[in-house]
Design a protein around this motif. Structure first.
Motif, mmCIF file in Angstrom:
data_model
loop_
_atom_site.group_PDB
_atom_site.id
_atom_site.type_symbol
_atom_site.label_atom_id
_atom_site.label_comp_id
_atom_site.label_asym_id
_atom_site.label_seq_id
_atom_site.Cartn_x
_atom_site.Cartn_y
_atom_site.Cartn_z
ATOM 1 N N LYS A 177 14.117 -33.359 -0.491
ATOM 2 C CA LYS A 177 15.089 -34.074 0.321
ATOM 3 C C LYS A 177 16.257 -34.498 -0.571
ATOM 4 N N SER A 230 19.324 -37.158 -1.250
ATOM 5 C CA SER A 230 19.657 -38.541 -0.913
ATOM 6 C C SER A 230 20.886 -38.976 -1.697
ATOM 7 N N SER A 233 19.535 -38.231 3.490
ATOM 8 C CA SER A 233 19.557 -39.684 3.699
ATOM 9 C C SER A 233 20.697 -40.321 2.909
ATOM 10 N N THR A 252 21.477 -36.430 9.101
ATOM 11 C CA THR A 252 21.418 -37.417 8.015
ATOM 12 C C THR A 252 20.790 -38.710 8.526
ATOM 13 N N GLN A 265 17.685 -38.117 -5.622
ATOM 14 C CA GLN A 265 18.764 -39.021 -5.221
ATOM 15 C C GLN A 265 19.878 -39.043 -6.260
ATOM 16 N N CYS A 303 12.038 -35.899 -3.348
ATOM 17 C CA CYS A 303 13.418 -36.290 -3.062
ATOM 18 C C CYS A 303 14.197 -36.422 -4.367
#
Length: 345
Positions: free
Chosen positions: A155, A157, A184, A225, A120, A118
Motif C-alpha cells: 500500500k 501512503s 492513504s 484514496t 509511507q 505499506c
C-alpha cells in the motif's frame, strides 16, 4: 494459529533503526540541534535482541506485533535486508516510513516479499513549499514512486506535517494524492521545540484548516484514496458537527493518544520513548525488556488520565485528549492544554 494471532489487538513498535538520511528536513527531530554529522544506529545483534524481546512482549500482553520501521531512512541501514529476513522468518509483517530516493522496482518487490504491507512517504505541501522544507527535487521524486509501490503489492501512503509554513498548501494535496492513486493520506501536526510555538497555527486557524480538509475529503469521498483522520482533534471537529457519538457505557479510555496503551518507540541509540513526537524517555534497550518498560513506573506517567488540565473537564476525554506531545513541546507538560484545541476559547 496464525489466524488467531492476527485477530488479536495490535501492539505497535515504532522502530528507528538508523539516523542515516538523504534529507535535512526543517522539522526533523534528528537534526533539530544543528549537528548534521550525527548518525546513530545499533549493532545488528542488538536489533535482533530487541526484535525477539518485542515479539515476547506482545505474547505476554496478548497482542499482535506490529512494527513500523523508520529512521532516518531505514533502507540506508547497512544490514537492512538481514533484519527483514528475520521478520520474514518469524512471520511478522511491517510498515516502512521512508524516503523515495532508494526505492526501485526491485527494492519494492523485495520489500513486499519480505512482509512489508505499506510504504509511507511524506509530502509537506506542493512542489515549492515541499522542496523548501525537505530537499530540492524530492516532491517529484516522491510522486514518481507511488506507482512503483502500488505495483509491488504494498500500500502507498502519504503523510504531511502541518505547520504555519505549509498549512495553506495542504488542502490542494488531496487532489494530488487522488490523481496519483495513493492508497492513504493523512497528516500530523508539527511538534515545535520549546520557544518555537510561533510555527504552530492558532487554535482558530487549525479549526478552519480542518474544515477545509473535511470539504476536500468529502469532494473525493468516492476516491480509491483512504483519508485518515489521524489527528485526535478530528474527534472534536466531528463532535461539533454531530457526526461523532460519545454514548458509550464503558467508563474506559476508548481512543485518543495511544501513549502507554498500544505503542512504544525505540530510537537508534536504544532509548525507549512513550512517543517520538516529544521527549518522553521511559527506558533503554536492549538492557531492559520492553515488557518491563511498558509496565514500569516511567510509562505509568503517561497513563494518568485524570491529570489532563483541560481534558478532564471535557466530554471527549475518553476519545480525544488532543496531542499531549504538542502540549509538552509548547508548555513543557504532557498534561497541559493542547494549544491548538479550540474548545471553549
Amino acid at each position: 494459529m496464525k489466524k488467531v494471532i492476527d485477530e488479536l489487538p495490535k501492539f505497535s513498535l515504532q522502530w528507528h533503526i538508523t539516523d542515516r538520511c538523504d534529507q535535512r528536513c526543517k522539522h526533523c527531530y534528528i537534526y533539530s540541534r544543528g549537528d548534521e554529522s550525527l548518525c546513530t544506529e545499533m549493532d545488528f545483534r542488538d536489533l535482533k535482541t530487541i526484535f525477539y524481546d518485542f515479539k515476547a512482549t506482545c505474547k505476554k500482553l496478548k497482542r499482535s506485533p506490529s512494527i513500523v520501521l523508520t529512521g532516518g531512512d531505514p533502507l540506508l541501514y547497512p544490514r537492512i535486508w538481514e533484519l527483514l529476513e528475520v521478520f520474514k522468518e518469524n512471520n511478522i509483517h511491517f510498515i516502512i516510513l521512508g524516503n523515495p530516493f532508494h526505492l526501485t522496482d526491485s527494492v519494492a518487490n523485495r520489500l513486499y516479499s519480505l512482509g512489508c504491507t505499506c510504504y509511507q512517504m511524506s509530502l509537506d505541501g506542493l512542489r515549492k513549499i515541499h522542496d523548501s522544507i525537505r530537499m530540492p527535487g524530492s516532491y517529484d521524486e516522491t510522486l514518481s514512486k507511488i506507482s512503483i509501490i502500488n505495483a509491488s503489492g504494498m500500500k502507498s501512503s502519504i503523510m504531511t506535517t502541518v505547520s504555519k509554513l505549509n498549512i495553506d498548501d495542504i488542502p490542494a494535496l488531496v487532489e494530488v494524492v487522488h490523481n496519483y492513486r495513493v492508497n492513504s493520506f493523512g497528516f500530523n501536526r508539527y511538534c515545535p521545540s520549546l520557544g518555537d510555538a510561533n510555527s504552530l497555527p492558532t487554535a482558530k486557524e487549525y479549526k478552519k484548516f480542518l474544515d477545509k480538509m473535511w470539504r476536500e475529503f468529502e469532494k473525493y469521498s468516492d476516491s480509491d484514496t483512504h483519508f485518515i483522520l489521524k489527528d485526535h482533534l478530528w474527534k472534536l471537529f466531528l463532535y461539533e458537527k454531530n457526526l461523532f457519538n460519545t454514548n458509550y457505557k464503558e467508563n474506559i479510555i476508548l481512543d485518543g493518544c495511544h501513549c502507554g496503551i498500544t505503542h512504544m518507540t525505540v530510537l537508534p541509540d536504544g532509548k525507549v520513548y512513550a512517543c517520538r513526537r516529544s521527549d518522553t524517555l521511559v527506558g533503554y534497550v536492549p538492557q531492559q525488556s520492553l515488557y518491563d518498560i511498558f509496565l514500569g513506573k516511567e510509562m505509568d506517567e503517561y497513563r494518568k488520565y485524570d491529570y489532563f488540565e483541560k481534558c478532564t473537564k471535557c466530554e471527549l476525554l475518553r476519545f480525544c485528549r488532543g496531542c499531549p506531545s504538542v502540549a509538552k513541546c509548547v508548555n513543557g507538560s504532557f498534561y497541559s492544554s493542547d494549544p491548538q484545541c479550540w474548545k471553549d476559547i
